[in-house]
Scaffold this motif. Structure first.
Motif, PDB file in Angstrom:
ATOM      1  N   ALA A  84       0.854  -1.141  -0.088  1.00 17.36           N
ATOM      2  CA  ALA A  84      -0.211  -0.079   0.100  1.00 17.36           C
ATOM      3  C   ALA A  84       0.780   1.262   0.011  1.00 17.36           C
ATOM      4  N   TYR A  85       0.099   2.271  -0.249  1.00 18.13           N
ATOM      5  CA  TYR A  85       0.741   3.706  -0.142  1.00 18.13           C
ATOM      6  C   TYR A  85       0.460   4.043   1.225  1.00 18.13           C
ATOM      7  N   ASP A  86       1.698   4.583   1.967  1.00 17.48           N
ATOM      8  CA  ASP A  86       1.487   5.057   3.272  1.00 17.48           C
ATOM      9  C   ASP A  86       1.572   6.656   3.553  1.00 17.48           C
ATOM     10  N   PRO A  87       0.553   7.234   3.417  1.00 14.63           N
ATOM     11  CA  PRO A  87       0.234   8.827   3.503  1.00 14.63           C
ATOM     12  C   PRO A  87       1.235   9.456   4.515  1.00 14.63           C
ATOM     13  N   ALA A  88       1.384   8.743   5.626  1.00 11.73           N
ATOM     14  CA  ALA A  88       2.527   9.408   6.730  1.00 11.73           C
ATOM     15  C   ALA A  88       3.767   9.527   6.382  1.00 11.73           C
ATOM     16  N   THR A  89       4.278   8.618   5.534  1.00  8.92           N
ATOM     17  CA  THR A  89       5.679   8.779   5.066  1.00  8.92           C
ATOM     18  C   THR A  89       5.758   8.891   3.767  1.00  8.92           C
ATOM     19  N   THR A  93       4.882   1.118   0.261  1.00  7.71           N
ATOM     20  CA  THR A  93       5.302  -0.075   1.374  1.00  7.71           C
ATOM     21  C   THR A  93       4.999  -1.275   1.344  1.00  7.71           C
ATOM     22  N   ALA A  94       5.741  -2.230   1.233  1.00 10.57           N
ATOM     23  CA  ALA A  94       5.182  -3.696   1.444  1.00 10.57           C
ATOM     24  C   ALA A  94       5.735  -4.183   2.705  1.00 10.57           C
ATOM     25  N   LYS A 156      -0.438  -3.110  -6.947  1.00 11.48           N
ATOM     26  CA  LYS A 156       0.184  -4.349  -7.090  1.00 11.48           C
ATOM     27  C   LYS A 156       1.618  -4.203  -6.488  1.00 11.48           C
ATOM     28  N   CYS A 157       1.905  -5.439  -5.949  1.00 11.01           N
ATOM     29  CA  CYS A 157       3.269  -5.460  -5.428  1.00 11.01           C
ATOM     30  C   CYS A 157       3.691  -6.810  -5.927  1.00 11.01           C
TER      31      CYS A 157
END
Length: 165
Positions: A84-89, A93-94, A156-157
């Motif tokens: 997912a995308y981590d809006p905090a950082t 991220t996987a 996707k990862c």
């Protein structure tokens, strides 16, 4: 040189060629490890070198696999837990789980590819993930988000490379 010497050298050369050719085709040697590795079994958990199946991860992730190398075995040890995308950082991220079924401790290196829709692929690499024999370990791979939106285009990862040392 006399004719009998020429014949002896020729016979010796053919014998050497036949023996070295046989070893390269899994036909000789003491440990049978010099061949192509098409289906010999390993003592670390009974896995087979010739398995061509790819493992799959969770949350839209996958593990690229196939073939018969050590990297393919390492890729099968990796399961993608989240992607997912981590809006905090502001990172893609996987989170992964690595399961070492072998008899030896390994340090893993994992390369993750983030893709989706028309998004430009992004890559994250994590090295030195220590996993003891018979144990599991969790790791997080992250790379800066290359876009300007909310990161939702990355759906996707995929593990594109995994190695163990």
């Amino acid at each position: 040189m006399k004719l009998r010497h020429v014949r002896a050298v020729a016979v010796f050369g053919i014998a050497v060629l036949a023996l070295t050719g046989a070893r390269g085709s899994n036909g000789g040697g003491c440990d049978n490890s010099s061949g192509s590795g098409s289906s010999s079994s390993s003592s670390s958990g009974g896995s087979h070198n010739g398995d061509d199946d790819a493992g799959s991860g969770g949350s839209g992730g996958s593990v690229s696999g196939g073939g018969s190398g050590s990297a393919d075995k390492a890729a099968r040890d990796v399961t993608i837990d989240t992607c997912a995308y981590d809006p905090a950082t502001k990172n893609l991220t996987a989170r992964v789980t690595i399961k070492n079924d072998g008899a030896l401790d390994y340090d893993y290196s994992v390369t993750m590819k983030f893709t989706g829709g028309s998004a430009t692929p992004a890559t994250a690499v994590k090295t030195g993930i220590a996993v003891a024999a018979g144990a599991t370990a969790k790791a997080e791979l992250a790379t800066p988000y290359p876009g300007t939106g909310d990161g939702s285009e990355y759906t996707k990862c995929e593990v594109t490379r995994a190695n163990r040392l």
